[in-house]
Every structure is written in structure tokens, then in C-alpha cells.
Motif scaffolding. Structure first.
Motif, PDB file in Angstrom:
ATOM      1  N   GLU A  71      14.806  15.487 -13.217  1.00  0.00           N
ATOM      2  CA  GLU A  71      14.306  14.341 -13.578  1.00  0.00           C
ATOM      3  C   GLU A  71      15.275  13.116 -12.935  1.00  0.00           C
ATOM      4  O   GLU A  71      15.187  12.339 -12.551  1.00  0.00           O
ATOM      5  CB  GLU A  71      14.305  14.005 -15.037  1.00  0.00           C
ATOM      6  N   VAL A  72      16.438  13.654 -13.006  1.00  0.00           N
ATOM      7  CA  VAL A  72      17.506  12.823 -12.372  1.00  0.00           C
ATOM      8  C   VAL A  72      17.508  12.581 -10.833  1.00  0.00           C
ATOM      9  O   VAL A  72      17.509  11.360 -10.441  1.00  0.00           O
ATOM     10  CB  VAL A  72      19.039  13.248 -12.903  1.00  0.00           C
ATOM     11  N   GLU A  73      17.159  13.738 -10.294  1.00  0.00           N
ATOM     12  CA  GLU A  73      16.728  13.632  -9.068  1.00  0.00           C
ATOM     13  C   GLU A  73      15.856  12.829  -8.622  1.00  0.00           C
ATOM     14  O   GLU A  73      15.769  12.203  -7.430  1.00  0.00           O
ATOM     15  CB  GLU A  73      17.010  14.881  -8.465  1.00  0.00           C
ATOM     16  N   ARG A  74      14.868  12.795  -9.224  1.00  0.00           N
ATOM     17  CA  ARG A  74      13.639  11.972  -8.967  1.00  0.00           C
ATOM     18  C   ARG A  74      13.874  10.566  -9.016  1.00  0.00           C
ATOM     19  O   ARG A  74      13.449   9.744  -8.122  1.00  0.00           O
ATOM     20  CB  ARG A  74      12.438  12.363  -9.690  1.00  0.00           C
ATOM     21  N   ILE A  75      14.509  10.218 -10.141  1.00  0.00           N
ATOM     22  CA  ILE A  75      15.067   8.773 -10.216  1.00  0.00           C
ATOM     23  C   ILE A  75      16.111   8.391  -9.136  1.00  0.00           C
ATOM     24  O   ILE A  75      15.910   7.147  -8.664  1.00  0.00           O
ATOM     25  CB  ILE A  75      15.926   8.766 -11.783  1.00  0.00           C
TER      26      ILE A  75
ATOM     27  N   ARG B  79      10.176   2.409  -7.741  1.00  0.00           N
ATOM     28  CA  ARG B  79      10.007   2.994  -8.908  1.00  0.00           C
ATOM     29  C   ARG B  79       8.586   3.433  -9.204  1.00  0.00           C
ATOM     30  O   ARG B  79       8.331   4.250 -10.157  1.00  0.00           O
ATOM     31  CB  ARG B  79      10.321   1.858 -10.160  1.00  0.00           C
ATOM     32  N   LEU B  80       7.703   2.879  -8.481  1.00  0.00           N
ATOM     33  CA  LEU B  80       6.315   3.297  -8.690  1.00  0.00           C
ATOM     34  C   LEU B  80       5.895   4.935  -8.190  1.00  0.00           C
ATOM     35  O   LEU B  80       5.107   5.388  -8.894  1.00  0.00           O
ATOM     36  CB  LEU B  80       5.204   2.369  -7.766  1.00  0.00           C
ATOM     37  N   GLY B  81       7.059   5.313  -7.503  1.00  0.00           N
ATOM     38  CA  GLY B  81       6.892   6.918  -7.133  1.00  0.00           C
ATOM     39  C   GLY B  81       7.432   7.806  -8.263  1.00  0.00           C
ATOM     40  O   GLY B  81       7.314   9.111  -8.186  1.00  0.00           O
ATOM     41  N   VAL B  82       7.939   7.235  -9.191  1.00  0.00           N
ATOM     42  CA  VAL B  82       8.646   8.084 -10.364  1.00  0.00           C
ATOM     43  C   VAL B  82       7.656   8.019 -11.716  1.00  0.00           C
ATOM     44  O   VAL B  82       7.344   6.986 -12.104  1.00  0.00           O
ATOM     45  CB  VAL B  82      10.095   7.839 -10.833  1.00  0.00           C
TER      46      VAL B  82
ATOM     47  N   SER C  23       0.834  -1.178   0.054  1.00  0.00           N
ATOM     48  CA  SER C  23      -0.029   0.123  -0.060  1.00  0.00           C
ATOM     49  C   SER C  23       0.925   1.210   0.078  1.00  0.00           C
ATOM     50  O   SER C  23       0.526   2.356  -0.632  1.00  0.00           O
ATOM     51  CB  SER C  23      -0.880  -0.167   1.241  1.00  0.00           C
ATOM     52  N   LEU C  24       1.970   1.314   0.665  1.00  0.00           N
ATOM     53  CA  LEU C  24       2.999   2.523   0.672  1.00  0.00           C
ATOM     54  C   LEU C  24       3.507   2.597  -0.653  1.00  0.00           C
ATOM     55  O   LEU C  24       3.509   3.739  -1.284  1.00  0.00           O
ATOM     56  CB  LEU C  24       3.996   2.017   1.776  1.00  0.00           C
ATOM     57  N   ALA C  25       3.864   1.584  -1.508  1.00  0.00           N
ATOM     58  CA  ALA C  25       4.285   1.777  -2.839  1.00  0.00           C
ATOM     59  C   ALA C  25       3.114   2.121  -3.768  1.00  0.00           C
ATOM     60  O   ALA C  25       3.399   2.994  -4.529  1.00  0.00           O
ATOM     61  CB  ALA C  25       4.726   0.372  -3.199  1.00  0.00           C
ATOM     62  N   THR C  26       1.963   1.684  -3.301  1.00  0.00           N
ATOM     63  CA  THR C  26       0.823   2.156  -4.057  1.00  0.00           C
ATOM     64  C   THR C  26       0.617   3.609  -3.938  1.00  0.00           C
ATOM     65  O   THR C  26       0.109   4.466  -5.234  1.00  0.00           O
ATOM     66  CB  THR C  26      -0.607   1.431  -3.726  1.00  0.00           C
ATOM     67  N   ASP C  27       0.783   4.195  -2.834  1.00  0.00           N
ATOM     68  CA  ASP C  27       0.614   5.691  -2.674  1.00  0.00           C
ATOM     69  C   ASP C  27       1.595   6.335  -3.536  1.00  0.00           C
ATOM     70  O   ASP C  27       0.977   7.225  -4.169  1.00  0.00           O
ATOM     71  CB  ASP C  27       1.094   5.996  -1.015  1.00  0.00           C
ATOM     72  N   LEU C  28       2.533   5.948  -3.728  1.00  0.00           N
ATOM     73  CA  LEU C  28       3.630   6.672  -4.286  1.00  0.00           C
ATOM     74  C   LEU C  28       3.059   6.809  -5.957  1.00  0.00           C
ATOM     75  O   LEU C  28       2.997   7.771  -6.731  1.00  0.00           O
ATOM     76  CB  LEU C  28       4.893   6.005  -4.569  1.00  0.00           C
ATOM     77  N   GLY C  29       2.480   5.499  -6.625  1.00  0.00           N
ATOM     78  CA  GLY C  29       2.048   5.676  -7.893  1.00  0.00           C
ATOM     79  C   GLY C  29       0.869   6.521  -8.163  1.00  0.00           C
ATOM     80  O   GLY C  29       0.456   6.886  -8.952  1.00  0.00           O
ATOM     81  N   LEU C  30      -0.066   6.698  -6.710  1.00  0.00           N
ATOM     82  CA  LEU C  30      -1.322   7.456  -6.947  1.00  0.00           C
ATOM     83  C   LEU C  30      -0.976   9.028  -6.744  1.00  0.00           C
ATOM     84  O   LEU C  30      -1.839   9.739  -6.787  1.00  0.00           O
ATOM     85  CB  LEU C  30      -2.300   7.072  -5.865  1.00  0.00           C
ATOM     86  N   GLY C  31       0.221   9.308  -6.338  1.00  0.00           N
ATOM     87  CA  GLY C  31       0.578  10.656  -6.224  1.00  0.00           C
ATOM     88  C   GLY C  31       0.320  11.237  -5.046  1.00  0.00           C
ATOM     89  O   GLY C  31       0.080  12.575  -4.907  1.00  0.00           O
ATOM     90  N   GLN C  32       0.025  10.186  -4.030  1.00  0.00           N
ATOM     91  CA  GLN C  32      -0.498  10.664  -2.553  1.00  0.00           C
ATOM     92  C   GLN C  32       0.776  10.691  -1.668  1.00  0.00           C
ATOM     93  O   GLN C  32       1.807   9.747  -1.961  1.00  0.00           O
ATOM     94  CB  GLN C  32      -1.561   9.774  -2.271  1.00  0.00           C
ATOM     95  N   SER C  33       0.654  11.306  -0.692  1.00  0.00           N
ATOM     96  CA  SER C  33       1.617  11.079   0.507  1.00  0.00           C
ATOM     97  C   SER C  33       1.495   9.653   0.844  1.00  0.00           C
ATOM     98  O   SER C  33       0.399   8.961   0.910  1.00  0.00           O
ATOM     99  CB  SER C  33       1.493  11.989   1.695  1.00  0.00           C
ATOM    100  N   MET C  34       2.578   8.972   1.525  1.00  0.00           N
ATOM    101  CA  MET C  34       2.626   7.721   1.965  1.00  0.00           C
ATOM    102  C   MET C  34       1.683   7.597   3.139  1.00  0.00           C
ATOM    103  O   MET C  34       1.875   8.338   3.949  1.00  0.00           O
ATOM    104  CB  MET C  34       4.213   7.172   2.185  1.00  0.00           C
ATOM    105  N   GLU C  35       1.029   6.472   3.242  1.00  0.00           N
ATOM    106  CA  GLU C  35       0.021   6.139   4.393  1.00  0.00           C
ATOM    107  C   GLU C  35      -1.176   6.791   3.946  1.00  0.00           C
ATOM    108  O   GLU C  35      -2.170   6.679   4.710  1.00  0.00           O
ATOM    109  CB  GLU C  35       0.444   6.733   5.620  1.00  0.00           C
TER     110      GLU C  35
END
Length: 525
Positions: A343-347, A325-328, A25-37
């Protein structure tokens, strides 16, 4: 509904299903553009509301697992999302702020995002294409998300009631949802609760209780069940009480309905493999990458001389090493041209996100410690923390070498795949430049089938790791000191010492030291 357990007496991994789903779920948050939790908080809100509405234990169980898995498939078509709408995480973040109550709401939402981040001529071109192929792709996205989440739930052994709850997560009270246009009482109460909790959590976090209540009232009778909205509004303050103070991870894990369920080793392995596949599907360029890295790293760990437990840990860390990677956004991962500094910093953050997701669980923290090192380098030039030298563990060094090798043999948007020989040459060059550990590189290349460049065998059948332990043992170091210097456990050192005595026909440090001298083993191996 319960997780299907293995045969009676099967070895348990000591990992609870709740921990695995919480990490996911924490990884899912990243992919949703949401804060973790976000998902954890949504789960707690939905459970609290379920209790206030008098749901029985079976119903609350469906709410629990549906909450944690409902949004997990939202990255499976991130490639298409980025193609049409730009930053896929920004698209999904905005999704919660829109009520698709009318026939034109969906098309207008999509048109607002089409070509985002591109220049005007490009936006016009993409907009025109979207009216044909893109519109069909957009309409299929929510269905894809449900199908992917449903498949993962099946792989994780979750029952049909949870899978039904996941299927109806995107349905709406007014019948304008997907995948089947179910409406009103046709929609499971668990799905109605999760749908509301997802939206009000976002508005509460960004605007407070008043904002959450307002959006619930605005969408009463369209997206949300009026009875669920009324129950929420009546008790909103209590439902949100202490949500900012409570440890959401601990609260959600403690709330797991099936408290006694622990995954067997085989179930844990299968779950990690499913998560690996789920991670890689974010981009067509990484399909199969995590499994391939994991298998290569696990084999290389044995060539390196790590014991079975350590080698298994390396493989498991490889399966989840890229979950961050889901957060990028895919606008970065799938970019064919040069990346900007931003972009490099996000990676460079993605191993950190992997660590954050895994380290929350005590049962998964040991994998986090390995996985976070997969882009670190011996000379400190890696990321995310710029670690160097002795701080990097043998397991981390092996995973880094395996990831480097496998990535070079796979195509990327900015380059074609290298041949195995080219990848081996590049990896060897990294070792010569002092960025990669030479022994880890040799182990990876050996596991990948390349001709060994190091001596084929040590006297007495000793492994390279055993020779390292023997050298330190001969110099009078204790097991604890050897463990500290080689960054392995004391138990592992003890096993190596036992094997050394057995293979060399000796019984103590002095005689083992003499054996080492006679066979020229005191020089660096």
C-alpha cells in the motif's frame, strides 16, 4: 458550442482546452482502473465512427468533448464505493465487463463486489447492511457521476449540447440506464457512440478486434444502439487501425473542433481551480487541500523572493499537484490502520502519475516539473524518484513545504488535525533534520502567519533571493551561471540584477560587490 472567451484582448495562457481535457482524461483513466490513454483511444474510436456514420461538424464536436469528460466524475463517491465494495478502481474496471440487461444484473453485480477484500464475517455484515443503506447508495452512484461531470463541464465553459451528451452517457438503448431511463432515439447519437466506444476500446485492448466485435454484438439492442453496432462491426478493423501505433495524445489534441480556442489566463486559472476541487473530492479527508496548498505555496514563493511569474507557476502547480491521487484506491487513502508495504508503494506512485498526466502537454509540462517534487526531500528520502540536493528546484522545495504544512493541519484517517503551531514545529524539525529546505520552510511559515525567525529585512529593501543573486554576481558569475546555480531562468536573473542595481544605487558588478561587502551580505543568507 464553444468555450466562452473572456473580454477581447484578455491575456491568453497559450493552453488549449483540448490539452487541459486530455490531461484530465489521463487522470480519469487512473480512477477507472484503466491503462492511461483509455479515454483518449475511446475518443478517437468515437470520432472515427461518427465520421463513418455521417455526423456533421456540430455533432462530432459533441462527441469529442463528451468522450473526454463522460467518465471524469467516476471518483466523486470513491469513499462510498470503497466502503461498500473495497477497491474502487477494481469495481470500475469490472463495470465494463458487465451488461446490465436484466433487472437482476445490477444487484448481482453489486453483491458480487460487496465487502471485497474483507474476511467472510465482515463481508456478511457489510452485505446485510448493503441491502438497506448500501443499495440506495449504489443506485445513486451513476447519477452522482453524471452530476459531477456536468458541473465540471459547466465550470469549463462547455455548452448545453455537450452537457446533454454527458448526461446521457449512462443511458441504455433498452431504457434500463440512468439518470432518466431514456431509450432508443431519445438518447443523443453522440452519447450512443461514446457508450459503445468506451466498452469496445477496453475489449480491443485486452482481447483484440474479435473480442471487441463480440461484445458489441452481444449487447446489440440492450446497452447499444443496433445501428451503431452494425456500423461498428462493418468497419471494426479500420476503426482500430493503427490505434496502437498512433500518438493518441497528439491525435486527440489535433482533432479538437475549436482549433483556435485558447484559454485566457483567468479561464486557465479557474479551470485549474475546478480540477483541484475535483481531485480533492476523492476523499472526505482531502476536501479543499489542493486549493489551500496552492494558495500557501504561491504566497510563500513571493516571500521567498520569486518573481510574479514564478510564484504564479508555483500556485498553479499546487492546484494540480495531487491529481495522481486518483490512481490510488480509497481503501488505501481512507485506511485508519497501518499501511502494508504494498500500500505504501502505491501511495509513493501518486506524484509520478501527476507528472505523467501533466507532462504529456507541452503547455502543462512546466507545472509537472514542479508538482512532481511535492514529496521529494533534500536528503533523498522522498518519492517518487528519491531526488536530493541541487536537483530540487526552489519552486519544488516551496511546494513540498507548503504541502507538508497544510497536510498536518488537516485530519487524516489515522490521526487528527494538528494545530498550526504543531504543524509549524513539525515542519521546522524537517528543515533541521536536513529533509526540507530551510529557506522554503521559513517562507511557508511566514506566509502562513507564523512569526519570522529570520532577519526581518535586508539593506536597501533587497529580498532574500536578490541577496543570493547579488552574492553570485559579486563573485563574477554571469547571468547564465547564476541561473544554473540557483535553478531559475536567465530572464529571472536579469530582472533580479536590474532590481539590485536600482535598490543599491549601483550600476555594475564591482560597485554592487562593494555594496555587498559594506553591508555584510557576502556571508550565506
Amino acid at each position: 458550442m464553444r468555450v466562452t472567451l473572456g473580454a477581447q484582448g484578455a491575456r491568453t495562457s497559450r493552453v488549449r482546452l483540448a490539452e487541459l481535457l486530455g490531461m484530465l482524461s489521463l487522470a480519469t483513466d487512473l480512477g477507472l482502473g484503466q491503462s492511461m490513454e483509455h479515454v483518449l483511444r475511446q475518443c478517437l474510436i468515437a470520432l472515427r465512427l461518427a465520421g463513418r456514420m455521417g455526423m456533421d461538424a456540430a455533432g462530432r464536436e459533441v462527441v469529442y468533448y463528451t468522450s473526454l469528460l463522460a467518465w471524469v466524475g467516476c471518483h466523486v463517491d470513491a469513499y462510498e464505493q470503497a466502503k461498500w465494495f473495497g477497491d474502487d478502481t477494481a469495481l470500475k474496471e469490472d463495470f465494463r465487463q458487465t451488461d446490465f440487461a436484466t433487472a437482476v444484473s445490477g444487484p448481482l453485480f453489486m453483491l458480487r463486489h460487496v465487502g471485497a477484500g474483507r474476511g467472510l464475517p465482515e463481508r456478511v455484515r457489510i452485505g446485510a447492511a448493503f441491502m438497506t443503506d448500501g443499495r440506495r447508495a449504489g443506485e445513486a452512484m451513476l447519477r452522482n457521476h453524471w452530476l459531477a461531470a456536468d458541473h465540471l463541464a459547466e465550470q469549463l465553459g462547455l455548452g448545453q449540447p455537450v452537457r446533454d451528451g454527458i448526461e446521457q452517457t449512462f443511458e441504455r438503448w433498452d431504457g434500463n440506464g440512468v439518470p432518466k431511463g431514456a431509450s432508443r432515439q431519445e438518447i443523443l447519437l453522440a452519447s450512443r457512440l461514446v457508450n459503445l466506444a468506451d466498452v469496445v476500446e477496453f475489449f480491443h485492448r485486452t482481447g483484440g478486434t474479435q473480442a471487441a466485435v463480440a461484445v458489441a454484438r452481444e449487447r446489440r439492442g440492450t446497452q447499444f444502439d443496433p445501428a451503431v453496432v452494425d456500423a461498428f462491426v462493418e468497419d471494426a478493423a479500420a476503426l482500430f487501425a493503427d490505434l496502437d501505433c498512433v500518438d493518441c495524445w497528439e491525435a486527440v489534441v489535433a482533432a479538437e473542433p475549436a482549433l483556435s480556442v485558447q484559454l485566457t489566463d483567468a479561464q486557465f486559472e479557474a479551470a485549474l481551480e475546478a480540477i483541484a476541487d475535483f481531485t480533492d473530492v476523492k476523499s472526505p479527508f482531502t476536501l479543499g487541500h489542493s486549493r489551500a496548498v496552492a494558495d500557501l505555496a504561491g504566497q510563500a514563493a513571493r516571500v521567498y523572493g520569486l518573481d510574479d511569474a514564478e510564484s504564479t507557476a508555483v500556485r498553479r502547480a499546487g492546484l494540480v499537484h495531487d491529481i495522481g491521487r486518483l490512481g490510488v484506491p480509497n481503501t488505501i487513502w481512507d485506511k485508519a490502520g497501518p499501511l502494508t508495504r504494498a500500500e505504501v508503494e502505491r501511495i509513493r506512485l501518486h506524484p509520478y502519475w501527476t507528472d505523467r498526466a501533466l507532462a504529456c502537454s507541452p503547455a502543462l509540462a512546466s507545472l509537472a516539473a514542479i508538482a512532481v517534487q511535492h514529496h521529494e526531500r533534500l536528503d533523498g528520502s522522498g518519492y517518487p524518484r528519491g531526488l536530493s540536493g541541487g536537483v530540487l528546484t526552489p519552486q519544488g522545495r516551496i511546494l513540498a513545504a507548503a504541502d507538508f504544512y497544510r497536510a498536518r493541519t488537516e485530519p487524516r484517517p489515522h490521526r487528527p488535525a494538528c494545530t498550526a503551531a504543531e504543524a509549524a514545529a513539525q515542519l521546522t524539525a524537517e528543515a533541521k533534520a536536513g529533509r526540507m529546505d530551510g529557506d522554503a520552510v521559513a517562507a511557508v511559515l511566514g506566509a502562513a502567519g507564523h512569526r519570522a525567525t529570520r532577519r526581518p529585512a535586508w539593506p536597501g529593501g533587497l529580498t532574500r533571493r536578490e541577496v543570493q543573486v547579488l552574492r553570485l554576481l559579486a563573485r563574477g558569475l554571469s547571468n547564465g551561471e547564476i541561473a544554473e546555480q540557483l535553478v531559475i531562468s536567465r530572464k529571472t536573473v536579469s530582472h533580479h540584477v536590474e532590481h539590485i542595481y536600482a535598490k543599491t544605487g549601483t550600476a555594475n558588478r564591482a560597485m554592487a560587490g562593494l555594496y555587498a561587502v559594506r553591508h555584510g551580505l557576502m556571508d550565506d543568507a
